[in-house]
Design a protein around this motif. Structure first.
Motif, mmCIF file in Angstrom:
data_model
loop_
_atom_site.group_PDB
_atom_site.id
_atom_site.type_symbol
_atom_site.label_atom_id
_atom_site.label_comp_id
_atom_site.label_asym_id
_atom_site.label_seq_id
_atom_site.Cartn_x
_atom_site.Cartn_y
_atom_site.Cartn_z
ATOM 1 N N LEU A 163 0.885 -1.177 0.000
ATOM 2 C CA LEU A 163 0.000 0.000 0.000
ATOM 3 C C LEU A 163 0.919 1.223 0.000
ATOM 4 O O LEU A 163 1.655 1.444 0.960
ATOM 5 C CB LEU A 163 -0.879 0.014 1.254
ATOM 6 C CG LEU A 163 -1.681 -1.254 1.575
ATOM 7 C CD1 LEU A 163 -2.230 -1.214 2.984
ATOM 8 C CD2 LEU A 163 -2.816 -1.430 0.596
ATOM 9 N N LEU A 164 0.900 1.967 -1.092
ATOM 10 C CA LEU A 164 1.789 3.130 -1.200
ATOM 11 C C LEU A 164 0.966 4.416 -1.144
ATOM 12 O O LEU A 164 -0.027 4.550 -1.868
ATOM 13 C CB LEU A 164 2.587 3.049 -2.503
ATOM 14 C CG LEU A 164 3.571 4.183 -2.803
ATOM 15 C CD1 LEU A 164 4.811 3.638 -3.510
ATOM 16 C CD2 LEU A 164 2.960 5.289 -3.660
ATOM 17 N N PHE A 165 1.383 5.354 -0.281
ATOM 18 C CA PHE A 165 0.660 6.620 -0.112
ATOM 19 C C PHE A 165 1.605 7.788 -0.346
ATOM 20 O O PHE A 165 2.718 7.805 0.200
ATOM 21 C CB PHE A 165 0.046 6.703 1.297
ATOM 22 C CG PHE A 165 -1.122 5.768 1.460
ATOM 23 C CD1 PHE A 165 -2.425 6.243 1.381
ATOM 24 C CD2 PHE A 165 -0.924 4.414 1.634
ATOM 25 C CE1 PHE A 165 -3.501 5.382 1.488
ATOM 26 C CE2 PHE A 165 -1.995 3.536 1.739
ATOM 27 C CZ PHE A 165 -3.287 4.025 1.670
ATOM 28 N N SER A 166 1.148 8.742 -1.161
ATOM 29 C CA SER A 166 2.034 9.839 -1.540
ATOM 30 C C SER A 166 1.209 11.066 -1.938
ATOM 31 O O SER A 166 0.050 10.940 -2.336
ATOM 32 C CB SER A 166 2.895 9.375 -2.727
ATOM 33 O OG SER A 166 3.758 10.395 -3.140
ATOM 34 N N ALA A 167 1.840 12.244 -1.842
ATOM 35 C CA ALA A 167 1.146 13.464 -2.280
ATOM 36 C C ALA A 167 1.227 13.600 -3.798
ATOM 37 O O ALA A 167 0.448 14.322 -4.411
ATOM 38 C CB ALA A 167 1.765 14.690 -1.610
#
Length: 391
Positions: A163-167
């Motif tokens: 699960l990758l989270f980024s702006a």
């Protein structure tokens, strides 16, 4: 209906767009790449399903959350430990001696890529029951020397859900995602979040910059304000100058020991002081309720501007960003305008920070008055900065 129990625990009225989408896809057992602006609830977007998926009866490692900094490790731990007190969470920062017993019984580990590799290389990690690996603030991880650690990690850990989270989705993330994520779904809620942030720009010559900073601070009374300084060596100089002018400020940079930084963040969350002078270490992922940001130095690139800006206007609150700029920064301001930032020029008039009239406003006034002859420029209107949230 899904995760309703957590909504009640956290006293949320509703889940944010990124949270709703992640919850939906999580049920489908796919890997996830989620792009959303800062301050839109990304930590709970992955935290709720990850915590919910942990089987508390199995005293084995089931999920790993990787973040780029020690401050974020602590922040994520605090946020997630409120969701279920029966989950064994082990947050490993630079402060911890690695305790084999703790690691063996941990169901969730929160740490940095470097430290997880240290565990792996010391044969301290049992991954037989590992289901999820979360990469949070990924745009920061793919900037530095994290990439080699992440690549090493994937050679050791396979067949898990990522699960990758980024702006933002950086070009250098794509090969990594394609190689290791398997079947994944991309979520981008950037357009669904309308941030309530005003961007004000105050022109200053270099030699009067400190004085102008003082005038701006004196004319405003924010609930909590952060002043970003690009060179951390300047932080103490600015602090001394402001103290001489009777403005009390605290400072925050990597020069402070981790314990001191964590206690400073705790004080900031309790609003024990009004002003914080900080290097860019605070511009990444830190969750504080900041009503006003002042860029003492105009950032040297657009990315840094957006990271700093993302510290205010979080979770639907309003915020202001005031940037002191010089001749050399005008080109970057034009680029910001092209990226959709509404440029409001401001100046200090009679000790008040005031916004200059915009051309469009002038044209609207002309149309309203239906006058052909030129009209006098409207007077500068005094800006009132909202005091953020009530304590």
């Amino acid at each position: 209906a899904m995760y309703k129990i957590y909504k009640e625990k956290l006293k949320f009225k509703t889940f944010t767009p990124v949270q709703k989408k992640v919850f939906d896809i999580y049920k489908k057992q796919k890997s996830i790449v989620a792009i959303a602006p800062t301050g839109t609830g990304k930590t709970h977007a992955y935290g709720i399903p990850v915590i919910d998926s942990i089987d508390v009866s199995i005293k084995r490692l089931q999920s790993i959350i990787l973040v780029p900094t020690n401050e974020l490790i602590r922040q994520v731990e605090v946020m997630l430990s409120k969701l279920n007190q029966f989950v064994n969470i082990y947050s490993i920062t630079g402060l911890d001696e690695l305790k084999r017993k703790r690691i063996d019984s941990s169901q969730l580990i929160i740490t940095t890529p470097k430290k997880i590799m240290k565990l792996i290389n010391s044969n301290l990690l049992n991954i037989k029951n590992l289901k999820n690996v979360v990469l949070d603030e990924a745009d920061m991880m793919f900037e530095g020397d994290f990439i080699s650690d992440l690549n090493d990690l994937t050679s050791y850990i396979s067949k898990v859900r990522y699960l990758l989270f980024s702006a933002s989705l950086k070009r250098n993330m794509k090969p990594f995602i394609n190689n290791f994520f398997g079947v994944y779904e991309l979520i981008d809620t950037t357009k669904e979040h309308k941030l309530k942030i005003r961007d004000l720009f105050v022109y200053s010559r270099e030699e009067t910059k400190l004085y102008n900073l003082y005038k701006i601070m004196k004319s405003l009374n924010p609930f909590f304000g952060v002043i970003f300084v690009s060179k951390k060596n300047n932080i103490n100089l600015i602090k001394e100058y402001l103290l001489e002018k009777d403005i009390k400020v605290n400072t925050f940079s990597s020069d402070l020991k981790l314990r001191k930084r964590l206690s400073m963040l705790k004080s900031a969350r309790n609003y024990s002081f009004q002003w914080l002078l900080s290097s860019d270490i605070l511009s990444r992922g830190i969750d504080l309720e900041i009503s006003l940001i002042i860029n003492y130095d105009f950032p040297d690139n657009i990315k840094t501007y957006f990271h700093r800006r993302g510290r205010t206007g979080r979770m639907d609150n309003e915020g202001d960003v005031i940037s002191i700029y010089g001749e050399k920064d005008k080109e970057l301001i034009q680029k910001l305008s092209k990226q959709g930032i509404k440029i409001l020029k401001a100046k200090i008039v009679n000790d008040n920070l005031t916004v200059s009239p915009q051309k469009k406003q002038m044209n609207a006034i002309k149309r309203e008055l239906k006058i052909r002859n030129p009209i006098k420029r409207p007077k500068y209107s005094k800006i009132k900065v909202k005091r953020g949230i009530k304590k």
